[in-house]
Design a protein around this motif. Sequence first.
Motif, short mmCIF file in Angstrom:
data_model
loop_
_atom_site.label_atom_id
_atom_site.label_comp_id
_atom_site.label_asym_id
_atom_site.label_seq_id
_atom_site.Cartn_x
_atom_site.Cartn_y
_atom_site.Cartn_z
N PRO A 153 4.59 0.88 -2.08
CA PRO A 153 5.48 0.58 -3.20
C PRO A 153 6.88 1.13 -2.97
N MET A 154 7.88 0.47 -3.61
CA MET A 154 9.26 0.88 -3.47
C MET A 154 9.61 1.98 -4.46
N HIS A 155 10.74 2.63 -4.18
CA HIS A 155 11.22 3.75 -4.98
C HIS A 155 12.75 3.73 -4.92
N ASN A 156 13.41 4.04 -6.03
CA ASN A 156 14.86 4.20 -6.06
C ASN A 156 15.14 5.70 -6.07
N PRO A 157 15.34 6.28 -4.90
CA PRO A 157 15.36 7.75 -4.80
C PRO A 157 16.72 8.34 -5.20
N ASP A 158 16.75 9.64 -5.30
CA ASP A 158 18.01 10.34 -5.54
C ASP A 158 18.80 10.54 -4.25
N THR A 159 18.12 10.55 -3.11
CA THR A 159 18.77 10.68 -1.82
C THR A 159 18.18 9.64 -0.86
N LEU A 160 18.92 9.31 0.16
CA LEU A 160 18.46 8.33 1.15
C LEU A 160 17.10 8.73 1.70
N GLN A 161 16.16 7.78 1.71
CA GLN A 161 14.83 7.99 2.27
C GLN A 161 14.60 7.00 3.41
N ILE A 162 14.15 7.53 4.55
CA ILE A 162 13.84 6.70 5.72
C ILE A 162 12.38 6.92 6.08
N SER A 163 11.64 5.84 6.19
CA SER A 163 10.23 5.89 6.57
C SER A 163 10.02 5.05 7.81
N ALA A 164 9.22 5.54 8.73
CA ALA A 164 8.95 4.82 9.98
C ALA A 164 7.44 4.68 10.14
N PHE A 165 6.99 3.45 10.39
CA PHE A 165 5.57 3.14 10.54
C PHE A 165 5.36 2.67 11.99
N VAL A 166 4.93 3.59 12.83
CA VAL A 166 4.82 3.32 14.26
C VAL A 166 3.70 2.32 14.51
N ASP A 167 3.96 1.39 15.43
CA ASP A 167 2.98 0.32 15.67
C ASP A 167 3.20 -0.25 17.07
N GLN A 168 2.24 -1.07 17.48
CA GLN A 168 2.36 -1.84 18.72
C GLN A 168 1.90 -3.26 18.44
N ASN A 169 2.76 -4.20 18.77
CA ASN A 169 2.49 -5.62 18.51
C ASN A 169 2.04 -5.85 17.07
N PRO A 170 2.93 -5.60 16.11
CA PRO A 170 2.56 -5.80 14.70
C PRO A 170 2.17 -7.25 14.45
N ARG A 171 1.22 -7.43 13.53
CA ARG A 171 0.79 -8.79 13.19
C ARG A 171 1.64 -9.39 12.08
N GLY A 172 2.30 -8.53 11.30
CA GLY A 172 3.17 -9.04 10.26
C GLY A 172 3.66 -7.92 9.37
N PHE A 173 4.80 -8.16 8.71
CA PHE A 173 5.32 -7.24 7.71
C PHE A 173 6.27 -8.03 6.81
N GLY A 174 6.51 -7.49 5.61
CA GLY A 174 7.43 -8.19 4.73
C GLY A 174 7.67 -7.44 3.44
N LEU A 175 8.75 -7.79 2.77
CA LEU A 175 9.07 -7.29 1.45
C LEU A 175 8.56 -8.30 0.43
N LEU A 176 7.71 -7.83 -0.49
CA LEU A 176 7.00 -8.75 -1.39
C LEU A 176 7.31 -8.43 -2.85
N GLN A 177 7.34 -9.49 -3.65
CA GLN A 177 7.34 -9.39 -5.10
C GLN A 177 5.92 -9.72 -5.56
N ARG A 178 5.11 -8.70 -5.80
CA ARG A 178 3.70 -8.95 -6.14
C ARG A 178 3.50 -9.22 -7.62
N ASP A 179 4.37 -8.71 -8.48
CA ASP A 179 4.20 -8.91 -9.93
C ASP A 179 4.90 -10.21 -10.32
N ARG A 180 4.12 -11.21 -10.74
CA ARG A 180 4.68 -12.53 -11.09
C ARG A 180 4.59 -12.81 -12.58
N ARG A 181 4.45 -11.79 -13.41
CA ARG A 181 4.38 -11.98 -14.85
C ARG A 181 5.76 -11.87 -15.47
N PHE A 182 6.15 -12.84 -16.29
CA PHE A 182 7.45 -12.75 -16.96
C PHE A 182 7.56 -11.48 -17.79
#
Length: 518
Positions: free
Chosen positions: A311-340
């Motif tokens: 899940p995303m967060h609007n932090p007070d200071t810059l946050q950097i996260s790294a997810f180490v991988d080899q030959n990733p199968r996929g990744f993306g930024l998603l809008q999962r909540d589709r309720r008005f």
Amino acid sequence: MAAPALALLARPAAAQTPPAPAPAPAPAPSPLQAATAAVSDGQPVSRQALIDYAREVSKAPYQPPRADIPRALTQLTLEQYRQIQFKPDKRLWAGENRGFALDLLAPGNIFTTPVAIRTVESGIIRDQRFSADLFDYGSVPPLPADAALPFTGFQAFAPLNRPEQMNEVMAFQGASFFRAIARGQTFGLQARGLMLNVAEPQGEEFPSFRAFWIERPGAGSTNLVIHALLDSDSVTGLYRFALRPGDITVCDTEVTLFPRVDLGHVGLAPLTANFLFAPNDRTNVDDVRGAVHDINGLQMWNGNGEWIWRPMHNPDTLQISAFVDQNPRGFGLLQRDRRFEAFNDLDARFERRPSVWIEPLGDWGQGQVQLMEIPVNDEMNRNILAYWRPRQPLAKGGEHAFAYRMHWCWSPPERPALPHVVATRTGRAPAGGRRRRFMVDFTAEEFADPTRGAGLKPNLTNQRGRISNVDGRFVPELRLYRVGFELDPEAANQVELRLVLERDGQAQSETWLYRWTP
């Protein structure tokens, strides 16, 4: 009788014209001049010629794009600039039943970077030239008829929602930014061609698309092909986009990069979006809306087959996260909540904004999905960045090719066949202080029958702080399994949390990751 010798001496000699010097041979064109000529007006299009052109551009010193834009245009507000519209009767390919049409974009407001727009018609390149008569100006004073200005981008239209109506489906404008949507959506998240040196001490470098070659599609086509030259101080690139709009709008992307220097921090397939607040992050929020965001999480399917939701967060200071991988199968930024009702915004319609799923094509090797969360206090700034960063630098003078498929969608075509997270909520714990209460909801059709979930247990781990009151229970009528717990960060200002549902020590859900910061 012979003429006197004196008379012969006095006779003037016949005039002699010196031979004209041979013209100097014309200098041979430089490799860059030859490569440029091969991809210009009147020439047949060739993928190899475009690649050769990009290669030669990379060998020359970088020349920043410049254009003499009238001050009156650069001082326009965004609302005023949006009044400048390409005339419908001037729209390229309109009425030709080609499945697509193009509007070209004028300079103004912050959009001042010039781009060359070329179409490819019957296999031949045709330059598109600016004319003030191409545009309606609304309340903005029109340009002089002889104004010689550049274009700054273009919009592609297709019958996305109804066969009889052309809708904007894709647009390129500003540096290397572009966007697209699927059927029924509104614009939100954006992509970029490339990111360089994000959050590095020397400062981020912003490559720009400098020229486009857009192939005129055949009759009734459902596919639009766009070639683009990207350039900056450090790198030149040649891109090929193949766009197919629909319920999922697919854009196959091929990239060849020619670095001028060794590139250590490269962002491939970069995505950028806004996240202001949501139920997991409402600190100091006083807003009638329930949430404000283009997307609410990063989904990853790593090379080991693990599904991850962050899940995303609007932090007070810059946050950097790294997810180490080899030959990733996929990744993306998603809008999962589709309720008005999750947003309650009749204008922004956040629930209709696209998710984007990146599917790598070929071997991407070792690297990391990198996520940046930047503090913001408004919804206009895109503060979420996600991209693939190769482990090895891209070497100066080399040619580096990558390919990936972008899915602009409601939900990705690839999704876990496992319970997945639909909500993350946080709030003050009853004990007060810095203690926080969390609720994480997993959903699956099988949860309608709790007997099928026998033996399911939450496995929650933390890097710092202390976890207590962990509770997992089924909510059959909502097809949910809810995990509640409390976090006492103690002296820590950053706590990494990991949660997965397990049975007999084996993962039975996607993995929920979360970074808590004050």
